[in-house]
Scaffold this motif. Structure first.
Motif, PDB file in Angstrom:
ATOM      1  N   LEU A  22       0.853  -1.186   0.000  1.00 11.86           N
ATOM      2  CA  LEU A  22       0.000   0.000   0.000  1.00 11.86           C
ATOM      3  C   LEU A  22       0.889   1.236   0.000  1.00 11.86           C
ATOM      4  CD1 LEU A  22      -2.605  -1.017   2.757  1.00 11.86           C
ATOM      5  CD2 LEU A  22      -2.735  -1.412   0.286  1.00 11.86           C
ATOM      6  N   MET A  23       0.570   2.197  -0.886  1.00 12.15           N
ATOM      7  CA  MET A  23       1.392   3.404  -0.988  1.00 12.15           C
ATOM      8  C   MET A  23       0.553   4.529  -1.587  1.00 12.15           C
ATOM      9  SD  MET A  23       3.960   1.898  -3.885  1.00 12.15           S
ATOM     10  CE  MET A  23       3.342   0.996  -5.303  1.00 12.15           C
ATOM     11  N   PRO A  24       1.025   5.763  -1.495  1.00  8.11           N
ATOM     12  CA  PRO A  24       0.251   6.880  -2.052  1.00  8.11           C
ATOM     13  C   PRO A  24       0.172   6.811  -3.577  1.00  8.11           C
ATOM     14  CG  PRO A  24       1.977   7.648  -0.558  1.00  8.11           C
ATOM     15  CD  PRO A  24       2.263   6.218  -0.835  1.00  8.11           C
ATOM     16  N   ARG A  65      -1.282  -1.357  -4.340  1.00  2.77           N
ATOM     17  CA  ARG A  65      -2.444  -0.471  -4.344  1.00  2.77           C
ATOM     18  C   ARG A  65      -1.964   0.945  -4.054  1.00  2.77           C
ATOM     19  NH1 ARG A  65      -7.637  -2.913  -3.600  1.00  2.77           N
ATOM     20  NH2 ARG A  65      -7.485  -5.187  -3.434  1.00  2.77           N
ATOM     21  N   ARG A  66      -2.176   1.828  -5.017  1.00  2.00           N
ATOM     22  CA  ARG A  66      -1.840   3.240  -4.828  1.00  2.00           C
ATOM     23  C   ARG A  66      -3.117   3.940  -4.394  1.00  2.00           C
ATOM     24  NH1 ARG A  66       3.126   4.974  -7.150  1.00  2.00           N
ATOM     25  NH2 ARG A  66       4.270   3.216  -8.069  1.00  2.00           N
ATOM     26  N   LEU A  67      -3.102   4.426  -3.170  1.00  2.00           N
ATOM     27  CA  LEU A  67      -4.343   4.831  -2.527  1.00  2.00           C
ATOM     28  C   LEU A  67      -4.688   6.293  -2.792  1.00  2.00           C
ATOM     29  CD1 LEU A  67      -3.994   3.060   0.938  1.00  2.00           C
ATOM     30  CD2 LEU A  67      -4.950   2.177  -1.201  1.00  2.00           C
ATOM     31  N   ALA A  68      -5.828   6.495  -3.426  1.00  2.00           N
ATOM     32  CA  ALA A  68      -6.416   7.821  -3.564  1.00  2.00           C
ATOM     33  C   ALA A  68      -7.604   7.966  -2.609  1.00  2.00           C
ATOM     34  CB  ALA A  68      -6.881   8.063  -5.000  1.00  2.00           C
ATOM     35  N   GLU A  69      -8.028   6.847  -2.037  1.00  4.59           N
ATOM     36  CA  GLU A  69      -9.108   6.829  -1.059  1.00  4.59           C
ATOM     37  C   GLU A  69      -8.668   5.990   0.134  1.00  4.59           C
ATOM     38  OE1 GLU A  69     -12.567   5.319  -2.965  1.00  4.59           O
ATOM     39  OE2 GLU A  69     -12.881   7.113  -4.197  1.00  4.59           O
ATOM     40  N   ASP A  70      -9.337   6.178   1.256  1.00  5.75           N
ATOM     41  CA  ASP A  70      -8.992   5.421   2.453  1.00  5.75           C
ATOM     42  C   ASP A  70      -9.172   3.921   2.202  1.00  5.75           C
ATOM     43  OD1 ASP A  70      -8.707   7.932   3.471  1.00  5.75           O
ATOM     44  OD2 ASP A  70     -10.445   7.840   4.795  1.00  5.75           O
ATOM     45  N   TYR A  71      -8.358   3.130   2.902  1.00  4.74           N
ATOM     46  CA  TYR A  71      -8.379   1.681   2.700  1.00  4.74           C
ATOM     47  C   TYR A  71      -8.384   1.002   4.063  1.00  4.74           C
ATOM     48  CZ  TYR A  71      -6.890  -2.878   0.852  1.00  4.74           C
ATOM     49  OH  TYR A  71      -6.806  -4.210   0.516  1.00  4.74           O
ATOM     50  N   ARG A  72      -9.208  -0.031   4.203  1.00  2.00           N
ATOM     51  CA  ARG A  72      -9.315  -0.755   5.469  1.00  2.00           C
ATOM     52  C   ARG A  72      -9.121  -2.238   5.242  1.00  2.00           C
ATOM     53  NH1 ARG A  72     -12.927   3.347   5.497  1.00  2.00           N
ATOM     54  NH2 ARG A  72     -12.922   4.746   7.317  1.00  2.00           N
ATOM     55  N   PHE A  73      -8.465  -2.877   6.208  1.00  2.58           N
ATOM     56  CA  PHE A  73      -8.370  -4.331   6.184  1.00  2.58           C
ATOM     57  C   PHE A  73      -8.284  -4.828   7.628  1.00  2.58           C
ATOM     58  CE2 PHE A  73      -4.017  -2.748   5.876  1.00  2.58           C
ATOM     59  CZ  PHE A  73      -3.305  -3.538   6.753  1.00  2.58           C
ATOM     60  N   LEU A  98      -8.179  -4.156  13.285  1.00  3.45           N
ATOM     61  CA  LEU A  98      -8.581  -3.309  12.170  1.00  3.45           C
ATOM     62  C   LEU A  98      -7.496  -2.301  11.833  1.00  3.45           C
ATOM     63  CD1 LEU A  98     -10.708  -2.176  10.162  1.00  3.45           C
ATOM     64  CD2 LEU A  98     -11.536  -0.729  12.041  1.00  3.45           C
ATOM     65  N   PHE A  99      -7.143  -2.247  10.558  1.00  8.63           N
ATOM     66  CA  PHE A  99      -6.192  -1.270  10.038  1.00  8.63           C
ATOM     67  C   PHE A  99      -6.949  -0.304   9.139  1.00  8.63           C
ATOM     68  CE2 PHE A  99      -3.758  -4.914  11.200  1.00  8.63           C
ATOM     69  CZ  PHE A  99      -2.491  -4.483  11.523  1.00  8.63           C
ATOM     70  N   THR A 100      -6.874   0.980   9.435  1.00  7.65           N
ATOM     71  CA  THR A 100      -7.487   2.018   8.606  1.00  7.65           C
ATOM     72  C   THR A 100      -6.379   2.903   8.063  1.00  7.65           C
ATOM     73  OG1 THR A 100      -9.495   2.025   9.959  1.00  7.65           O
ATOM     74  CG2 THR A 100      -9.127   3.922   8.531  1.00  7.65           C
ATOM     75  N   VAL A 101      -6.219   2.897   6.751  1.00  2.00           N
ATOM     76  CA  VAL A 101      -5.152   3.676   6.114  1.00  2.00           C
ATOM     77  C   VAL A 101      -5.783   4.909   5.481  1.00  2.00           C
ATOM     78  CG1 VAL A 101      -3.231   3.633   4.497  1.00  2.00           C
ATOM     79  CG2 VAL A 101      -3.906   1.523   5.677  1.00  2.00           C
ATOM     80  N   ASP A 102      -5.472   6.055   6.038  1.00  3.43           N
ATOM     81  CA  ASP A 102      -6.037   7.325   5.595  1.00  3.43           C
ATOM     82  C   ASP A 102      -5.191   7.873   4.454  1.00  3.43           C
ATOM     83  OD1 ASP A 102      -7.954   9.743   6.613  1.00  3.43           O
ATOM     84  OD2 ASP A 102      -6.022  10.528   5.932  1.00  3.43           O
ATOM     85  N   ALA A 103      -5.819   8.062   3.294  1.00  5.66           N
ATOM     86  CA  ALA A 103      -5.114   8.517   2.093  1.00  5.66           C
ATOM     87  C   ALA A 103      -5.168  10.040   1.977  1.00  5.66           C
ATOM     88  CB  ALA A 103      -5.735   7.879   0.855  1.00  5.66           C
ATOM     89  N   PRO A 104      -4.192  10.642   1.307  1.00  2.93           N
ATOM     90  CA  PRO A 104      -4.216  12.095   1.090  1.00  2.93           C
ATOM     91  C   PRO A 104      -5.465  12.530   0.334  1.00  2.93           C
ATOM     92  CG  PRO A 104      -2.066  11.180   0.534  1.00  2.93           C
ATOM     93  CD  PRO A 104      -2.976  10.017   0.753  1.00  2.93           C
ATOM     94  N   ASP A 105      -5.965  13.714   0.648  1.00  2.61           N
ATOM     95  CA  ASP A 105      -7.177  14.223   0.006  1.00  2.61           C
ATOM     96  C   ASP A 105      -6.910  14.834  -1.358  1.00  2.61           C
ATOM     97  OD1 ASP A 105      -8.553  13.436   2.225  1.00  2.61           O
ATOM     98  OD2 ASP A 105      -8.902  15.463   3.021  1.00  2.61           O
ATOM     99  N   ASP A 139     -10.076  15.981   9.980  1.00  2.00           N
ATOM    100  CA  ASP A 139     -11.406  16.152   9.404  1.00  2.00           C
ATOM    101  C   ASP A 139     -12.084  14.820   9.061  1.00  2.00           C
ATOM    102  OD1 ASP A 139     -11.358  18.910   9.562  1.00  2.00           O
ATOM    103  OD2 ASP A 139     -10.534  19.174   7.549  1.00  2.00           O
ATOM    104  N   SER A 140     -11.364  13.710   9.251  1.00  2.00           N
ATOM    105  CA  SER A 140     -11.917  12.387   8.954  1.00  2.00           C
ATOM    106  C   SER A 140     -12.509  11.765  10.206  1.00  2.00           C
ATOM    107  CB  SER A 140     -10.813  11.467   8.408  1.00  2.00           C
ATOM    108  OG  SER A 140      -9.896  11.122   9.431  1.00  2.00           O
TER     109      SER A 140
END
Length: 305
Positions: A137-139, A163-171, A177-184, A223-224
């Motif tokens: 997982l990376m930006p 997975r290049r994250l443009a949105e938040d990702y959870r697994f 629980l892992f919540t990966v917050d992606a840049p807006d 803000d999330s």
């Protein structure tokens, strides 16, 4: 991933039980602290036996912040799975692999690369070559640098899912629980603001790993939904560099523990950061004094160094 068992007891430190439900079982994967380790648990006022023993066999989450100088490498172990958050510098590859070998790891389920600075992805290509990695997982961002080129070549060579994250990702792994917050935003003036921010929830306990997030990125996180939570532990962003959103983060998160990944000179640990941590009353650990391990049984967080 192989499993191992080693039982030690520690006669120092404080065992504190936080409110909430119990964890979801034990695992013979985890090891316990040696007699020389310093053991600290949250909120000593609630301890029934401040000199009581702590057994790591009770924990269902183990998170180790390696001593790699001014760089990040965090090894997260659940009962049956392993996650690596950042891979420090290129010259840290032997230390990281030695630690994983000691933990008898054969597979990395997720490799989370917060952003592409060399002190966060330096050993990524080696880990991809030496271990089976389920997913990286990376930006959603690219960078012109030798470590980034080595990373992309290793991804191509090994065929590892990315997975290049443009949105938040959870697994979820073993009910953790892992919540990966992606840049807006698509673009930032400072590369540090591409940092993925990872929240780890184990029962009633929560951990926050902030990469090198600066003011803008910390503001986005606040803000999330995840930014409204209390966190037992925060890995400070950018090795202790201060930004004007940190007081807001501390006011909401109210951490019991703070980890700073700093070199011996602690060059980025600003006076304002020290003042903020002091006012918050949290316990501060610096990795230049040795690797720090956080344990959770779903109710209690205990740190060892």
């Amino acid at each position: 991933m192989k499993k191992s068992w080693r039982l030690w007891t520690v006669m120092t430190g404080m065992l504190i039980v936080l409110s909430g439900c119990a964890g979801n079982g034990q695992s013979d994967y985890r090891k316990t602290a040696g007699p020389a380790d310093t053991v600290v648990s949250a909120d000593a006022a609630d301890s029934a036996d401040a000199a009581g023993e702590y057994s790591e066999a009770d924990s269902i989450l183990r998170m180790t912040f390696l001593d790699t100088g001014k760089s990040d490498c965090i090894i997260i172990e659940t009962e049956n799975h392993l996650v690596v958050n950042d891979t420090a510098d290129a010259d840290d590859e032997d230390m990281i692999c030695a630690f994983l070998e000691k933990r008898q790891a054969e597979r990395i389920d997720y490799l989370i690369l917060s952003h592409f600075d060399k002190d966060h992805i330096g050993s990524a290509a080696v880990l991809l070559s030496e271990y089976e990695v389920g997913c990286v997982l990376m930006p959603e961002h690219e960078k012109e640098s030798e470590p980034y080129q080595a990373l992309t070549e290793a991804l191509s060579r090994t065929g590892t899912e990315e997975r290049r994250l443009a949105e938040d990702y959870r697994f979820t792994l073993d009910d953790i629980l892992f919540t990966v917050d992606a840049p807006d935003e698509d673009s930032y003036e400072d590369d540090n603001n591409y940092s993925l921010i990872t929240a780890v929830t184990c029962g009633e306990t929560k951990f926050l790993l902030t990469g090198d997030a600066l003011k803008k990125r910390i503001g986005e996180f606040l803000d999330s939904d995840a930014g409204e939570e209390h966190y037992d532990l925060i890995k400070m962003p950018h090795h202790g560099d201060y930004n004007k959103k940190l007081p807001d983060l501390f006011a909401i998160a109210r951490p019991d523990y703070v980890i700073l990944t700093a070199g011996e000179e602690r060059a980025r640990v600003e006076d304002k950061t020290i003042e903020l941590m002091g006012k918050s009353g949290c316990r501060v650990f610096y990795t230049d004094e040795g690797a720090v391990t956080a344990l959770s049984d779903g109710r209690t967080v205990t740190l060892m160094q």
